[in-house]
Design a protein around this motif. Structure first.
Motif, PDB file in Angstrom:
ATOM      1  N   THR A  91      79.660  -5.470  -6.681  1.00 45.80           N
ATOM      2  CA  THR A  91      79.929  -4.022  -6.792  1.00 45.80           C
ATOM      3  C   THR A  91      81.339  -3.699  -6.311  1.00 45.80           C
ATOM      4  O   THR A  91      82.083  -2.958  -6.960  1.00 45.80           O
ATOM      5  CB  THR A  91      78.897  -3.220  -5.969  1.00 45.80           C
ATOM      6  OG1 THR A  91      77.583  -3.545  -6.414  1.00 45.80           O
ATOM      7  CG2 THR A  91      79.122  -1.727  -6.102  1.00 45.80           C
ATOM      8  N   GLU A  92      81.708  -4.266  -5.147  1.00 40.94           N
ATOM      9  CA  GLU A  92      83.041  -4.002  -4.594  1.00 40.94           C
ATOM     10  C   GLU A  92      84.144  -4.569  -5.486  1.00 40.94           C
ATOM     11  O   GLU A  92      85.191  -3.947  -5.658  1.00 40.94           O
ATOM     12  CB  GLU A  92      83.140  -4.584  -3.176  1.00 40.94           C
ATOM     13  CG  GLU A  92      82.351  -3.779  -2.160  1.00 40.94           C
ATOM     14  CD  GLU A  92      82.350  -4.416  -0.779  1.00 40.94           C
ATOM     15  OE1 GLU A  92      82.912  -5.524  -0.626  1.00 40.94           O
ATOM     16  OE2 GLU A  92      81.789  -3.814   0.142  1.00 40.94           O
ATOM     17  N   ARG A  93      83.914  -5.766  -6.047  1.00 45.48           N
ATOM     18  CA  ARG A  93      84.901  -6.357  -6.970  1.00 45.48           C
ATOM     19  C   ARG A  93      85.075  -5.484  -8.211  1.00 45.48           C
ATOM     20  O   ARG A  93      86.187  -5.263  -8.671  1.00 45.48           O
ATOM     21  CB  ARG A  93      84.455  -7.758  -7.408  1.00 45.48           C
ATOM     22  CG  ARG A  93      84.581  -8.801  -6.360  1.00 45.48           C
ATOM     23  CD  ARG A  93      86.019  -9.268  -6.225  1.00 45.48           C
ATOM     24  NE  ARG A  93      86.318  -9.480  -4.815  1.00 45.48           N
ATOM     25  CZ  ARG A  93      87.514  -9.576  -4.312  1.00 45.48           C
ATOM     26  NH1 ARG A  93      88.564  -9.430  -5.082  1.00 45.48           N
ATOM     27  NH2 ARG A  93      87.704  -9.777  -3.034  1.00 45.48           N
ATOM     28  N   TRP A  94      83.958  -4.991  -8.741  1.00 46.28           N
ATOM     29  CA  TRP A  94      84.010  -4.133  -9.916  1.00 46.28           C
ATOM     30  C   TRP A  94      84.761  -2.846  -9.623  1.00 46.28           C
ATOM     31  O   TRP A  94      85.609  -2.395 -10.410  1.00 46.28           O
ATOM     32  CB  TRP A  94      82.581  -3.838 -10.406  1.00 46.28           C
ATOM     33  CG  TRP A  94      82.537  -2.872 -11.541  1.00 46.28           C
ATOM     34  CD1 TRP A  94      82.922  -3.084 -12.827  1.00 46.28           C
ATOM     35  CD2 TRP A  94      82.083  -1.513 -11.480  1.00 46.28           C
ATOM     36  NE1 TRP A  94      82.736  -1.942 -13.578  1.00 46.28           N
ATOM     37  CE2 TRP A  94      82.211  -0.968 -12.779  1.00 46.28           C
ATOM     38  CE3 TRP A  94      81.561  -0.712 -10.456  1.00 46.28           C
ATOM     39  CZ2 TRP A  94      81.861   0.341 -13.064  1.00 46.28           C
ATOM     40  CZ3 TRP A  94      81.217   0.593 -10.746  1.00 46.28           C
ATOM     41  CH2 TRP A  94      81.362   1.108 -12.044  1.00 46.28           C
ATOM     42  N   LEU A  95      84.484  -2.245  -8.456  1.00 42.96           N
ATOM     43  CA  LEU A  95      85.172  -1.009  -8.073  1.00 42.96           C
ATOM     44  C   LEU A  95      86.664  -1.254  -7.832  1.00 42.96           C
ATOM     45  O   LEU A  95      87.495  -0.406  -8.134  1.00 42.96           O
ATOM     46  CB  LEU A  95      84.535  -0.437  -6.790  1.00 42.96           C
ATOM     47  CG  LEU A  95      83.135   0.180  -6.960  1.00 42.96           C
ATOM     48  CD1 LEU A  95      82.523   0.458  -5.600  1.00 42.96           C
ATOM     49  CD2 LEU A  95      83.204   1.458  -7.775  1.00 42.96           C
ATOM     50  N   MET A  96      87.004  -2.438  -7.284  1.00 47.82           N
ATOM     51  CA  MET A  96      88.387  -2.761  -6.987  1.00 47.82           C
ATOM     52  C   MET A  96      89.235  -2.903  -8.252  1.00 47.82           C
ATOM     53  O   MET A  96      90.391  -2.501  -8.293  1.00 47.82           O
ATOM     54  CB  MET A  96      88.459  -4.041  -6.167  1.00 47.82           C
ATOM     55  CG  MET A  96      89.797  -4.260  -5.490  1.00 47.82           C
ATOM     56  SD  MET A  96      89.800  -5.740  -4.456  1.00 47.82           S
ATOM     57  CE  MET A  96      88.776  -5.204  -3.111  1.00 47.82           C
TER      58      MET A  96
END
Length: 200
Positions: free
Chosen positions: A192-197
């Motif tokens: 999720t964090e990678r996608w948001l980044m």
């Protein structure tokens, strides 16, 4: 009260010895911290849970901010408005990541560990997981000393292994089941964090 003996040897130990045993992942140390020190399962844990959740989100926001700064070019001529927008974006990313993490953790506990739905028991599990993420505090040393970005990965790996031990202590389930639940929750949060980044 029955045996008239010391059931928890850590009662007589200093904090540094307990901390070293927590770092070494000793289940007795986790039992002492969760059940005897923090009284998990008592009425006190409601207030403790809120405080630790807030601290957990702030530390995650700091980790995301460090990762974004490593990825981006160092632009020191930012305006105040862009800094505020960046801070709110990072906090939002950390909050969403933690919501995904919590949802996957509780779903894993429900369906992999086959726990019956009990809100008090789930609150205890969540508190144990958040408290066992104490190693995230070491991220704050990055404000003082420069570390390579691989240090974040080492901290996250240590947090994962700590979470497994805490989940085992609270649920009394086999290690393989607890590893599966914690790994699934951490993987979902990381993705999720990678996608948001990488989302503009």
């Amino acid at each position: 009260d029955v045996c008239k003996a010391v059931a928890d040897p850590y009662i007589e130990c200093e904090f540094m010895i307990i901390l070293i045993d927590l770092i070494l992942h000793k289940t007795r140390a986790y039992r002492h911290l969760l059940f005897n020190k923090l009284h998990i399962g008592s009425s006190l844990d409601k207030g403790i849970l809120c405080q630790f959740i807030l601290m957990h989100i702030v530390l995650d926001a700091f980790r995301i901010s460090v990762s974004k700064n490593n990825k981006a070019d160092g632009d020191s001529s930012r305006s105040t408005l862009s800094t505020i927008c960046n801070c709110s974006e990072v906090l939002g990313d950390a909050l969403l990541g933690n919501i995904i993490f919590t949802a996957m953790l509780l779903l894993g506990v429900r369906y992999i560990l086959k726990f019956s739905f009990d809100i008090t028991r789930y609150r205890q599990i969540l508190l144990a997981i958040i408290i066992s993420s104490y190693f995230k505090l070491f991220l704050l040393t990055m404000m003082v000393w420069e570390f390579p970005s691989s240090a974040i990965f080492i901290v996250e790996a240590f947090v994962l292994s700590s979470n497994v031990v805490a989940l085992r202590v609270v649920t009394r389930f086999p290690k393989a089941h607890c590893v599966g639940v914690c790994f699934m929750a951490h993987a979902a949060k990381h993705l999720t964090e990678r996608w948001l980044m990488w989302t503009p």
